[in-house]
Structure formats: structure tokens, C-alpha cells
Design a protein around this motif. Structure first.
Motif, PDB file in Angstrom:
ATOM      1  N   LYS A  66       3.388  14.959  -0.594  1.00  0.00           N
ATOM      2  CA  LYS A  66       2.214  15.241  -0.957  1.00  0.00           C
ATOM      3  C   LYS A  66       1.466  15.653   0.569  1.00  0.00           C
ATOM      4  CE  LYS A  66       2.171  14.651  -5.077  1.00  0.00           C
ATOM      5  NZ  LYS A  66       2.690  15.852  -5.918  1.00  0.00           N
ATOM      6  N   THR A  87      -2.857   3.747   4.304  1.00  0.00           N
ATOM      7  CA  THR A  87      -1.532   3.302   4.020  1.00  0.00           C
ATOM      8  C   THR A  87      -0.991   3.895   2.801  1.00  0.00           C
ATOM      9  OG1 THR A  87      -2.174   1.187   5.290  1.00  0.00           O
ATOM     10  CG2 THR A  87       0.229   1.323   4.276  1.00  0.00           C
ATOM     11  N   THR A  88      -1.890   3.754   1.618  1.00  0.00           N
ATOM     12  CA  THR A  88      -1.529   4.711   0.671  1.00  0.00           C
ATOM     13  C   THR A  88      -1.218   6.071   0.772  1.00  0.00           C
ATOM     14  OG1 THR A  88      -2.731   3.080  -0.886  1.00  0.00           O
ATOM     15  CG2 THR A  88      -2.213   5.185  -2.047  1.00  0.00           C
ATOM     16  N   ALA A  89      -2.053   6.699   1.498  1.00  0.00           N
ATOM     17  CA  ALA A  89      -1.880   7.856   2.248  1.00  0.00           C
ATOM     18  C   ALA A  89      -0.493   8.297   2.805  1.00  0.00           C
ATOM     19  CB  ALA A  89      -3.032   8.603   3.075  1.00  0.00           C
ATOM     20  N   ALA A  90       0.237   7.263   3.465  1.00  0.00           N
ATOM     21  CA  ALA A  90       1.483   7.249   3.814  1.00  0.00           C
ATOM     22  C   ALA A  90       2.358   7.318   2.875  1.00  0.00           C
ATOM     23  CB  ALA A  90       1.625   6.006   4.856  1.00  0.00           C
ATOM     24  N   GLY A  91       2.128   6.478   1.721  1.00  0.00           N
ATOM     25  CA  GLY A  91       3.111   6.528   0.518  1.00  0.00           C
ATOM     26  C   GLY A  91       2.982   7.952  -0.370  1.00  0.00           C
ATOM     27  N   LEU A  92       1.784   8.446  -0.341  1.00  0.00           N
ATOM     28  CA  LEU A  92       1.794   9.741  -1.034  1.00  0.00           C
ATOM     29  C   LEU A  92       2.692  10.962  -0.128  1.00  0.00           C
ATOM     30  CD1 LEU A  92      -1.796   9.421  -2.157  1.00  0.00           C
ATOM     31  CD2 LEU A  92      -0.144   9.845  -3.836  1.00  0.00           C
ATOM     32  N   THR A 136       4.940  10.338   1.739  1.00  0.00           N
ATOM     33  CA  THR A 136       6.425   9.811   1.506  1.00  0.00           C
ATOM     34  C   THR A 136       7.152  10.661   0.365  1.00  0.00           C
ATOM     35  OG1 THR A 136       6.216   7.863   2.486  1.00  0.00           O
ATOM     36  CG2 THR A 136       8.070   8.081   1.265  1.00  0.00           C
ATOM     37  N   VAL A 137       6.384  11.183  -0.599  1.00  0.00           N
ATOM     38  CA  VAL A 137       7.014  11.606  -2.025  1.00  0.00           C
ATOM     39  C   VAL A 137       6.314  13.318  -1.837  1.00  0.00           C
ATOM     40  CG1 VAL A 137       7.367   9.748  -3.374  1.00  0.00           C
ATOM     41  CG2 VAL A 137       4.918  10.771  -3.499  1.00  0.00           C
ATOM     42  N   PHE A 189      -5.610  -2.122  -6.349  1.00  0.00           N
ATOM     43  CA  PHE A 189      -5.330  -0.378  -6.607  1.00  0.00           C
ATOM     44  C   PHE A 189      -4.258  -0.346  -7.583  1.00  0.00           C
ATOM     45  CE2 PHE A 189      -2.753   3.325  -5.771  1.00  0.00           C
ATOM     46  CZ  PHE A 189      -3.651   4.281  -5.784  1.00  0.00           C
ATOM     47  N   ALA A 218      -4.071  -3.725  -2.013  1.00  0.00           N
ATOM     48  CA  ALA A 218      -3.079  -2.897  -2.565  1.00  0.00           C
ATOM     49  C   ALA A 218      -2.924  -3.061  -4.024  1.00  0.00           C
ATOM     50  CB  ALA A 218      -2.097  -2.846  -1.720  1.00  0.00           C
ATOM     51  N   LYS A 232       1.805   6.184  -7.099  1.00  0.00           N
ATOM     52  CA  LYS A 232       0.754   7.183  -7.541  1.00  0.00           C
ATOM     53  C   LYS A 232       1.279   8.704  -7.304  1.00  0.00           C
ATOM     54  CE  LYS A 232      -3.171   8.302  -8.842  1.00  0.00           C
ATOM     55  NZ  LYS A 232      -3.703   8.204 -10.274  1.00  0.00           N
ATOM     56  N   GLY A 233       1.890   8.935  -6.274  1.00  0.00           N
ATOM     57  CA  GLY A 233       2.432  10.297  -6.129  1.00  0.00           C
ATOM     58  C   GLY A 233       3.681  10.665  -7.301  1.00  0.00           C
ATOM     59  N   LEU A 234       4.258   9.667  -7.703  1.00  0.00           N
ATOM     60  CA  LEU A 234       5.133   9.920  -8.393  1.00  0.00           C
ATOM     61  C   LEU A 234       4.437  10.167  -9.898  1.00  0.00           C
ATOM     62  CD1 LEU A 234       7.912   7.502  -7.530  1.00  0.00           C
ATOM     63  CD2 LEU A 234       8.418   9.878  -7.454  1.00  0.00           C
ATOM     64  N   SER A 255       0.996  -1.201  -0.026  1.00  0.00           N
ATOM     65  CA  SER A 255       0.133   0.031   0.161  1.00  0.00           C
ATOM     66  C   SER A 255       0.837   1.130  -0.164  1.00  0.00           C
ATOM     67  CB  SER A 255      -0.875   0.104   1.323  1.00  0.00           C
ATOM     68  OG  SER A 255      -1.782  -1.038   1.274  1.00  0.00           O
ATOM     69  N   VAL A 256       1.705   1.146   0.673  1.00  0.00           N
ATOM     70  CA  VAL A 256       2.692   2.445   0.961  1.00  0.00           C
ATOM     71  C   VAL A 256       3.437   2.670  -0.472  1.00  0.00           C
ATOM     72  CG1 VAL A 256       4.657   3.590   2.011  1.00  0.00           C
ATOM     73  CG2 VAL A 256       3.243   2.145   3.186  1.00  0.00           C
ATOM     74  N   CYS A 301       2.378   1.724  -3.265  1.00  0.00           N
ATOM     75  CA  CYS A 301       1.375   2.256  -4.258  1.00  0.00           C
ATOM     76  C   CYS A 301       1.232   3.785  -4.027  1.00  0.00           C
ATOM     77  CB  CYS A 301      -0.080   1.873  -3.960  1.00  0.00           C
ATOM     78  SG  CYS A 301      -0.149  -0.151  -4.524  1.00  0.00           S
ATOM     79  N   GLY A 302       1.192   4.043  -2.950  1.00  0.00           N
ATOM     80  CA  GLY A 302       0.979   5.802  -2.742  1.00  0.00           C
ATOM     81  C   GLY A 302       2.340   6.428  -3.026  1.00  0.00           C
ATOM     82  N   ILE A 303       3.422   5.891  -2.899  1.00  0.00           N
ATOM     83  CA  ILE A 303       4.691   6.514  -3.502  1.00  0.00           C
ATOM     84  C   ILE A 303       4.632   6.505  -5.034  1.00  0.00           C
ATOM     85  CG2 ILE A 303       7.290   6.067  -3.814  1.00  0.00           C
ATOM     86  CD1 ILE A 303       7.261   5.098  -1.074  1.00  0.00           C
ATOM     87  N   ASN A 353      -6.231   0.150   2.845  1.00  0.00           N
ATOM     88  CA  ASN A 353      -5.224   0.425   1.857  1.00  0.00           C
ATOM     89  C   ASN A 353      -5.178   2.091   1.736  1.00  0.00           C
ATOM     90  OD1 ASN A 353      -3.615  -0.132  -0.333  1.00  0.00           O
ATOM     91  ND2 ASN A 353      -5.408   0.169  -1.655  1.00  0.00           N
TER      92      ASN A 353
END
Lengths: 269, 311
Positions: B70, B60-65, B67-68, A160, A157, A129-131, A122-123, A125-127, B57
Motif C-alpha cells: 500500500k 507503525t501500522t502504516a509501515a505494515g500496510l 509492507t503489503v 486496533f 495495537a 489490515k492491508g490483506l 502494530s506492523v 496489524c497493518g499487514i 500505532n
């Protein structure tokens, strides 16, 4: 890539893993040794990173979803120059940057804090998606266990990643077939992982997770996939490299005694 | 007086921020029409991510965003955000100290007809217990809007508790919310009522009832439950000598507990708590539920008199 140099690095990482877990008298050798070759290829060949500037914006990201394999990650980071090798002796000790599970706020080179299973994808995926939102082409890698795939959030995840076509994401499964209570397929079958991942919309590659060339080739093929995220199922041996640890669930989370460590280091010499 | 739900203020403010705040990313778990993140999605679809019905999800995806780089707002109903995804909030967001705001709507029993499964009465307790977590429950639309603007620039994890129900405007027009500061809405001498969320309007009504009986009750809006404005809580407790707390939450672990902790160590005075008396909610109209669960001006007034009687 220089295979023999990488093989030497992998062996040195394995020695460091044994030494630090023995010094800590606790930790997870089995899953650290099964993941070592994958981390070797990522950190010493494929990933775009700057040890002197760990938070460099252009870096590729790595998420150790199976956070208990922290010793393998710490060995890779130390040998790659993110922090002094001597610090490995502080693993799991009070005040150390090398916590039992990796922490982004303490350890240079650790992008994401992990330890609670099922959350790393999940993390990542967030990274990823942010990129994508920023139009950047950094790559994102995450390593998880086959037993870890029992966590439902992993599949949230994965869904997603495919839905948002995160082709900058590579999910690597350390398929060592063992978890704390025994064989993964006895405890709670996660197989067939390839069919499940395919059905979830992934570009699925299966490799020998101890063959450095195969790992490198798979990572290159993932980069070439333009419309899907890639999952690499890396078939591995838990405890790889230490004869008495190989394929033994008991070495999931037990530290070797000093005499056992001595034998292990002889085998890894 | 026009009533506005804090969730409406939330969605509207996010949409306003979309044009100027390029770091802002909003996530929702298939409830965007209810949480009002749909307002943001309409004007900024490229930075709105629907996660499907997958709250763990989402957090936890928010944590990833984050991290870069956001600044992430993620929304669901309070029970699914703070409840279902508690451990993800704790380990993936709060432990690494990432700038993620969990903006949870439909908190408390005023969710109404959906019943107990959808009525979070434990979320403040859960979020407050996480080290370093900021917990904010705005009293009205103005305060909610200001909280959202501040949290969009905030560099730490936060939990923003929003309601489904339209509420009165209780804060003065020139009010400026500050994270960690309470606000004295009405001064008094006999007792002080500390309230948060929609219970601030009920506390103001209670103070009016008490005034008719010659009791002078101060009303303080404690929008930030953590970090608590300890200085103000102690000052008002000393000034009035009797304390009542009022919250749309279980009486265990929420605002009442936070105030009691501070007062027990610094300024013990007679105190009574108004809240859900450690039982689950149920289906019903919000107004009926407020009466059933004792979240009314009459109950607050009675508790004020009980606290004063113990002086």
C-alpha cells in the motif's frame, strides 16, 4: 506433522543459536531459546512460505516484535533454506546481513525490521489490515515478549486488532517471566495477561510454549476463529534447553564464553 | 485573492486520487476533520482507517500496510506525528525505507489559540535528521496538491508539512513542482530570501517593501527542505552575495540550518535567519503570533538589510 523431526529441528536451532551468539561474543540467548519451539512450529510446519521466493505474495507473514531474539529467527530461516547456514557465523559482524536486530532490507525471509520494542504488533496489524482490504487470506503472526507488554503501544495495537476484527492475525506472547532487570512481575507487572487480552477483545489461548503439539494445535485453533484476533500466551522458560541459562535473567543479553558454549552444545547434542 | 490552506488542498487531492489510485490507504488519528483526510474518507471509506487517538500505532501500522504494497498517507497534527511518533517514523518507516507519507497538518505557530502544546516548531529538524527522509513544506494550495500527487507515487518515506491557516497563492499557474527542486519566484541582485511554507508569501511581501527602498531581493521557494536543492542555493547565494532564510519553525534545525550547512561548505556569504527564536509558542490569533514571533515582511526586510550591510 512429524513431532520427532520437529524436535530435532528445534534442537538444531538451539545449537545454532548458541554457536552464533558465541561467535559474535554478544547477543541475546535467553529469549532466543525460549522462543525456539514456537518458531520451529511456525517455520517448519504451519507457515505457508517459499524459501526460494521469500517475497512470494501468497506467503504468511511473521513479525518478530521481540527483535532481540533475532538469533532464533536467523536459525529458523537458515535451516529452512532462506540463506546458507554458514552465514550464521556472521551474526552482528560488520557488513553482515544478520544485524543484531532483524532488517527486512538486508535479510531474506525477514518481512519486517524490528528491534525497538512494542512496535511489532502494530506492523502486524497493518499487514493484516492491508490483506483484509485486498480480500486475501494469508495469515499474519507476531511474537512478542511478556516484558515487552509494558510498552503502551502494544495495547494501542491490540485495541486496533480487535476493533477491526483482524482474525487473520495471531499474536504470540513468549511468556518467559523474565526481563533484563529481573522478574517481569517485580519490574512492572504485566499479569494477568489472559484477563487483559480477553478484555481487549482477543480469543485467548494458553499453552506450554515448549510443547510442539500444543503450539501447533493453538495455531490451528486461531485459524478457526472467525470474528476475533487470537492471542496465544505461550508459557516458556527463558534459556530453555541449556541448564545453566534456564530461568536466569542474567542470560538475557550475555554471550556464553567458549567453555560455557561447549557445555551448552553438549547438553543440546 | 482567495486564500486556501495547504491542508485543504491535501484533503481535496486525496479524495481526487481515491478513484484512480487503488494502492492508496489513508490513516488518521481522530483528527480527520482538521487534517482534512475526512474528504478521502467520504469518497473511499474502505481505504480510510481511523486509528483513534494513537499516533504511535498509526505510524507503525502504516509501515505494515506499506509492507503489503500500500501507499500510505497518515495524518495528525505535526507535533503528534513528528513529535510523539518520532521513533516509530525513524525505526518502523524510514529505516526499512517504506513508501509512507507522514502528512502533518497544523505545523508551526499559526495553529493559533490552542497554544504551545499544539504548535510544532521542531518537526523539520526532527524529520530532516533521519537518514533518507524526504521533507517537503509547500508554500500554497497549488504546490500542496502537486506534492500530494507526486508523493502518492513516491517509493520512499516522506514528511509533508502542512498548515492550518489559509494562505495566498504564490506559485504561478503553470508551475510544476518537482521533489528536490526549489523555484525562483522573483529574481534579484542584492540579496536572496530562501523561504518555505507560508513564509514564502511573507518573503514576497518583504521583497516588495525592499523594492520600494531600492533593494533588489530575490525570493526562492524551497519547498523541499530535504533533499535540498543545493545547486540553486549556491547559485543564488553567489549571485546575490547575501542570504536570508524565512521559516515558521525554530531557527535551530530547519530550513535556515539546512541552507547554512550548504553555504558554509560551498559559498560562505553573510546570512541571517528568520524564524522562531528558540522559544515556545503561545495562544493567540495567528496574525498576532506572526508579529509576536517576528515572522513578518518587516522583520524579513530588516534582516535582508542587515545581511547586505555585512557584505
Amino acid at each position: 506433522m512429524n513431532i520427532s523431526a520437529l524436535e530435532n529441528t528445534a534442537k538444531e536451532m538451539r545449537r545454532e543459536i548458541i554457536k552464533m551468539i558465541t561467535a559474535a561474543a554478544s547477543g541475546h540467548p535467553g529469549g532466543s531459546l525460549s522462543a525456539t519451539d514456537i518458531l520451529t512450529v511456525l517455520y517448519f510446519d504451519k507457515m505457508n512460505i517459499r524459501p526460494e521466493d521469500p517475497t512470494w505474495e501468497g506467503r504468511d507473514y511473521f513479525v518478530l516484535s521481540k527483535g532481540h531474539a533475532a538469533p532464533a529467527l536467523y536459525a529458523a530461516l537458515a535451516l529452512r533454506g532462506f540463506f546458507p547456514k554458514e552465514e550464521l557465523a556472521g551474526l552482528r559482524k560488520i557488513g553482515s546481513r544478520l544485524q543484531g536486530h532483524p532488517v527486512s532490507t538486508k535479510c531474506p525471509g525477514v518481512d519486517v525490521s524490528t528491534g525497538s520494542l512494542g512496535q511489532g504488533v502494530s506492523v502486524a496489524c497493518g499487514i493484516a489490515k492491508g490483506l483484509k482490504i485486498d480480500g486475501k487470506d494469508n495469515r499474519v503472526y507476531t511474537l512478542l515478549g511478556d516484558g515487552e507488554c509494558q510498552e503502551g503501544q502494544v495495547w494501542e495495537a491490540l485495541m486496533f486488532a480487535a476493533h477491526y476484527k483482524l482474525n487473520n492475525l495471531t499474536v504470540i506472547i513468549d511468556h518467559n517471566h523474565l526481563q533484563i532487570d529481573g522478574n517481569v512481575d517485580d519490574v512492572m507487572a504485566t499479569s494477568p495477561l489472559d484477563q487483559k487480552l480477553d478484555a481487549f477483545g482477543f480469543n485467548v489461548l494458553q499453552i506450554n510454549g515448549h510443547n510442539l503439539e500444543s503450539i501447533a494445535t493453538a495455531i490451528d485453533r486461531a485459524k478457526e476463529c472467525t470474528h476475533k484476533p487470537t492471542a496465544i500466551i505461550a508459557n516458556t522458560i527463558k534459556g530453555r534447553g541449556v541448564s545453566f541459562m534456564e530461568n536466569q535473567a542474567g542470560w538475557h543479553g550475555s554471550a556464553p564464553k567458549p567453555e560455557e558454549a561447549e557445555q551448552a552444545l553438549q547438553e543440546l547434542a | 485573492m482567495t486564500k486556501i490552506a495547504t491542508r485543504d488542498a491535501y484533503g481535496r487531492t486525496l479524495a481526487e486520487l481515491a478513484a484512480t489510485d487503488e494502492k492508496l490507504v489513508v490513516l488518521d488519528a481522530d483528527l480527520s476533520k482538521s487534517t482534512k483526510t475526512c474528504d478521502f474518507a467520504k469518497v473511499c471509506p474502505e481505504r480510510f482507517v481511523n486509528m483513534g487517538i494513537a499516533e504511535q500505532n498509526m505510524i507503525t501500522t502504516a509501515a505494515g500496510l506499506a509492507t503489503v504494497g500500500k501507499h500510505v498517507f497518515c495524518s495528525s497534527f505535526a507535533i503528534f506525528a513528528a513529535g510523539r511518533a518520532y521513533e516509530q517514523i525513524r525505526n518502523a518507516v524510514a529505516y526499512p525505507g517504506l513508501p509512507v507519507t507522514i502528512a502533518a497538518t497544523h505545523a508551526g505557530i499559526t495553529v493559533g489559540e490552542d497554544g504551545a502544546t499544539h504548535q510544532a516548531i521542531e518537526d523539520i529538524a526532527l524529520m530532516r535528521a533521519i537518514p533518507g527522509m524526504t521533507v517537503i513544506a509547500p508554500a500554497d494550495a497549488l504546490e500542496a496538491e502537486q506534492a500530494v500527487r507526486l508523493l502518492a507515487e513516491y517509493d520512499k518515506p516522506a514528511y509533508l508539512r502542512l498548515g492550518r491557516l489559509a494562505v495566498e497563492s504564490v506559485m504561478p499557474e503553470d508551475y510544476q513542482f518537482t521533489i528536490g527542486k526549489g523555484h525562483v519566484l522573483q529574481d534579484g541582485t542584492d540579496a536572496v530570501i530562501f523561504a518555505c511554507g507560508l513564509m514564502v508569501q511573507e518573503a514576497m511581501a518583504a521583497a516588495r517593501l525592499l523594492a520600494d527602498e531600492g533593494v533588489s531581493a530575490a525570493v526562492v521557494n524551497i519547498a523541499t527542505i530535504k533533499p535540498l536543492d543545493e545547486e540553486l542555493v549556491i547559485k543564488m547565494a553567489k549571485q546575490c552575495g547575501a542570504v536570508v532564510t524565512a521559516e515558521e519553525h525554530n531557527i535551530i534545525g530547519g530550513l535556515g540550518s539546512a541552507v547554512a550547512e550548504v553555504l558554509a561548505e560551498n559559498c560562505p556569504v553573510p546570512m541571517q535567519r528568520v524564524g522562531v527564536a528558540d522559544r515556545f509558542g503561545q495562544s493567540g490569533k495567528p496574525a498576532e503570533l506572526m508579529v509576536e514571533y517576528g515572522l513578518t515582511p518587516e522583520v524579513i526586510a530588516a534582516k535582508v538589510k542587515a545581511a547586505i550591510a555585512r557584505k
